[in-house]
Design a protein around this motif. Structure first.
Motif, PDB file in Angstrom:
ATOM      1  N   GLU A   1       0.829  -1.202   0.000  1.00  0.00           N
ATOM      2  CA  GLU A   1       0.000   0.000   0.000  1.00  0.00           C
ATOM      3  C   GLU A   1       0.860   1.247   0.000  1.00  0.00           C
ATOM      4  N   ALA A   2       1.887   1.254   0.851  1.00  0.00           N
ATOM      5  CA  ALA A   2       2.776   2.414   0.923  1.00  0.00           C
ATOM      6  C   ALA A   2       3.552   2.592  -0.377  1.00  0.00           C
ATOM      7  N   ALA A   3       3.987   1.491  -0.985  1.00  0.00           N
ATOM      8  CA  ALA A   3       4.739   1.579  -2.239  1.00  0.00           C
ATOM      9  C   ALA A   3       3.875   2.144  -3.365  1.00  0.00           C
ATOM     10  N   GLU A   4       2.601   1.757  -3.419  1.00  0.00           N
ATOM     11  CA  GLU A   4       1.712   2.272  -4.460  1.00  0.00           C
ATOM     12  C   GLU A   4       1.464   3.772  -4.300  1.00  0.00           C
ATOM     13  N   LEU A   5       1.331   4.226  -3.062  1.00  0.00           N
ATOM     14  CA  LEU A   5       1.130   5.659  -2.825  1.00  0.00           C
ATOM     15  C   LEU A   5       2.370   6.455  -3.217  1.00  0.00           C
ATOM     16  N   LEU A   6       3.559   5.880  -2.976  1.00  0.00           N
ATOM     17  CA  LEU A   6       4.796   6.563  -3.369  1.00  0.00           C
ATOM     18  C   LEU A   6       4.923   6.656  -4.887  1.00  0.00           C
ATOM     19  N   ARG A   7       4.344   5.712  -5.590  1.00  0.00           N
ATOM     20  CA  ARG A   7       4.370   5.740  -7.059  1.00  0.00           C
ATOM     21  C   ARG A   7       3.401   6.763  -7.629  1.00  0.00           C
TER      22      ARG A   7
ATOM     23  N   GLN B   1       0.038   6.655  -7.219  1.00  0.00           N
ATOM     24  CA  GLN B   1      -1.265   6.089  -7.551  1.00  0.00           C
ATOM     25  C   GLN B   1      -2.359   6.697  -6.665  1.00  0.00           C
ATOM     26  N   ARG B   2      -3.584   6.628  -7.154  1.00  0.00           N
ATOM     27  CA  ARG B   2      -4.702   7.159  -6.384  1.00  0.00           C
ATOM     28  C   ARG B   2      -4.923   6.336  -5.115  1.00  0.00           C
ATOM     29  N   LYS B   3      -5.357   7.018  -4.078  1.00  0.00           N
ATOM     30  CA  LYS B   3      -5.551   6.370  -2.787  1.00  0.00           C
ATOM     31  C   LYS B   3      -6.728   5.407  -2.859  1.00  0.00           C
TER      32      LYS B   3
ATOM     33  N   VAL C   1     -12.144  -3.136  -8.574  1.00  0.00           N
ATOM     34  CA  VAL C   1     -12.049  -1.909  -9.377  1.00  0.00           C
ATOM     35  C   VAL C   1     -12.472  -0.711  -8.539  1.00  0.00           C
ATOM     36  N   PHE C   2     -13.504  -0.884  -7.718  1.00  0.00           N
ATOM     37  CA  PHE C   2     -13.977   0.232  -6.903  1.00  0.00           C
ATOM     38  C   PHE C   2     -12.929   0.640  -5.860  1.00  0.00           C
ATOM     39  N   GLU C   3     -12.355  -0.325  -5.158  1.00  0.00           N
ATOM     40  CA  GLU C   3     -11.403  -0.010  -4.094  1.00  0.00           C
ATOM     41  C   GLU C   3     -10.007   0.326  -4.617  1.00  0.00           C
ATOM     42  N   ARG C   4      -9.769   0.105  -5.921  1.00  0.00           N
ATOM     43  CA  ARG C   4      -8.468   0.406  -6.540  1.00  0.00           C
ATOM     44  C   ARG C   4      -7.349  -0.431  -5.937  1.00  0.00           C
ATOM     45  N   ARG C   5      -7.624  -1.723  -5.702  1.00  0.00           N
ATOM     46  CA  ARG C   5      -6.608  -2.658  -5.238  1.00  0.00           C
ATOM     47  C   ARG C   5      -7.108  -4.075  -5.476  1.00  0.00           C
TER      48      ARG C   5
END
Length: 524
Positions: free
Chosen positions: A9-15, A17-19, A220-224
């Motif tokens: 989760e932290a890595a995706e936010l650093l990239r 990506q939308r929360k 798709v809704f939660e983006r994960r």
């Protein structure tokens, strides 16, 4: 797995990506809007997402062992927890209006496409409803037209038909909200009329497919990515047919290549394999249980031998469950602080002595530098059994001693470990010792002989009886460790064995009686 979730989760936010979002609070309104009017699309960006969420579900097969269809318990547990995790309303709306995500054509990044057909139907119904209500109002209120009965009938019919369609949709959502998937499956399994039909499994499969489609929508809704992790335990305590039913249910749930399920099957293969081979419904499929397990399990993981630190942690955890000892220590301290120790009855003094001996024995078990800790079993259940047996053994020793000298707490703890780890070999040695004392003419007193020398003298006879004693021999641990235990680290004598035998509660004496019968028959 939770640490892996947080790191991704932290890595995706650093990239950048939308929360991710959740279907709770304001997110619930957004989810309901998208469920009703939009179709999800699996894009290339979604497939590249690394963040994921695990939904953990624990299924104890023993809790459902009494029901006729154990596999139905697995499916209902899955449906119940998914509904509980996301909420009943989104799943109910999905049953009526939702749709499974489709893959994007090309490299489009649009994750939501308006359902034009749904919108047109809704606007059409609202328009027809408005027209019908308008006609009805005109027929009722406008002077000069009130007497036209046909116009009233037309307006009422148009309004009723269009309104009923909307009401039926709302009732369908309400029905799915009230009647959960778990209740539907339970109703199906309880119906004898339906259970005998060929479409029974397909009906269950249909409920599972709706659940899989809903999870794909929520991805798709939660983006994960979402993965449902089912931890299955207690299966080795159930009947063979029930075990086979759970494996069939797992195969049903995993038949879809894109199913978001991960099964953690915690079993003892030595118990499960015979169950699969004995199950009537598995004939031809699992004639070789090990081969069937190899086909069913995609990632086998046999827990390695437990290290010394893990064994000591297991002992510590088992000791901490002995609340009776902790309570007695606290009560004793309170009594001393009130000056009541001098007037305490004799049984309290004896009890405090027993508690001190028990704690000394536990200290020896938990001391990593003591050789006794090396012989502790890897199995947590066996460790708890030893920890529960040591206090009883020491209390019995103190009760029977009558003030005479008794073995040390360390020796008593070692004897309990010996009886737990090698019940067959110890029973054989004790039976040989008993038979030697009953022989005619009476032999010299063997009290000074070591148990290891007695076992070694009669090992050949035990080997000859290994066929009728095969199941009992399988209870024993490593034979080399048995030799090291008795020959080097704890050389118990025959006299000490006789003293311990009267207080040994964790050794099945029927094993020794069976051995006595076999020895007697062999010597006829």
């Amino acid at each position: 797995m939770r640490e892996e979730m947080a790191q991704r989760e932290a890595a995706e936010l650093l990239r950048g990506q939308r929360k991710p979002r959740s279907p709770h609070g304001w997110g619930l309104l957004v989810a309901l809007w998208l469920l009703a009017f939009y179709e999800p699309v699996v894009t290339e960006g979604h497939l590249r997402r690394k963040n994921l969420e695990f939904i953990f579900i624990r299924f104890s097969a023993w809790e459902f062992a009494g029901c006729d269809k154990l596999w139905a318990g697995l499916v209902t547990t899955l449906c119940h927890h998914v509904r509980q995790h996301f909420g009943a309303l989104p799943l109910s709306v999905f049953h009526v209006l939702g749709s499974r995500p489709r893959f994007a054509s090309g490299f489009s990044q649009r994750e939501w496409i308006l359902k034009k057909g749904t919108c047109l139907r809704l606007w059409g119904l609202l328009l027809v409803l408005g027209v019908g209500i308008g006609i009805l109002l005109v027929a009722l209120l406008v002077p000069g037209i009130k007497d036209h009965h046909a116009l009233k009938v037309v307006g009422s019919a148009v309004a009723s038909l269009s309104g009923s369609s909307l009401v039926l949709g709302a009732l369908s959502i309400l029905k799915n909200f009230v009647v959960s998937e778990k209740k539907k499956i339970e109703r199906l399994t309880n119906s004898e009329r339906f259970a005998g039909q060929l479409g029974f499994m397909s009906k269950i499969r249909g409920e599972v497919e709706v659940l899989v489609d809903f999870l794909a929508f929520m991805e798709v809704f939660e983006r994960r990515r979402l993965r449902v992790v089912l931890e299955i335990t207690g299966l080795d305590l159930c009947y063979p047919e029930k075990v086979a039913g759970v494996f069939n249910a797992m195969a049903t749930l995993l038949s879809d290549a894109n199913a978001p399920f991960i099964f953690l099957l915690a079993v003892d293969p030595s118990v499960i394999v015979p169950c699969l081979e004995q199950a009537g419904c598995m004939k031809g499929l699992a004639d070789n249980g090990y081969l069937y397990l190899n086909r069913a399990v995609s990632l086998p993981f046999s827990i390695p031998e437990t290290g010394s630190r893990s064994r000591l942690r297991s002992v510590e955890a088992a000791i901490q469950t002995r609340e009776d000892l902790l309570y007695r220590i606290i009560a004793g301290n309170v009594a001393k602080s009130r000056g009541a120790a001098a007037t305490a009855p004799g049984w309290r003094e004896a009890d405090s002595e027993a508690v001190a001996w028990i704690h000394e024995a536990f200290r020896c078990l938990h001391d990593g530098s003591d050789v006794l800790s090396r012989y502790l079993p890897d199995n947590g259940a066996s460790v708890r059994r030893i920890v529960n047996t040591v206090p009883i053994t020491l209390r019995l020793l103190l009760h029977r001693s009558g003030g005479a000298a008794i073995p040390s707490p360390r020796a008593a703890a070692a004897w309990v470990v010996l009886a737990d780890r090698w019940p067959c070999r110890l029973s054989w040695t004790l039976q040989c010792l008993e038979d030697a004392g009953q022989s005619v003419p009476a032999p010299a007193d063997p009290s000074g002989k070591s148990l290891w020398s007695i076992f070694r003298e009669n090992a050949g006879e035990l080997s000859a009886l290994r066929r009728p004693l095969g199941k009992v021999l399988s209870l024993d641990g490593d034979p080399e460790l048995f030799q090291a235990f008795l020959a080097r680290d704890f050389p118990f004598s025959a006299g000490e064995a006789r003293e311990f035998l009267g207080v040994t509660v964790n050794l099945d004496h029927s094993i020794r009686h069976q051995m006595g019968l076999l020895r007697g028959l062999d010597r006829l």
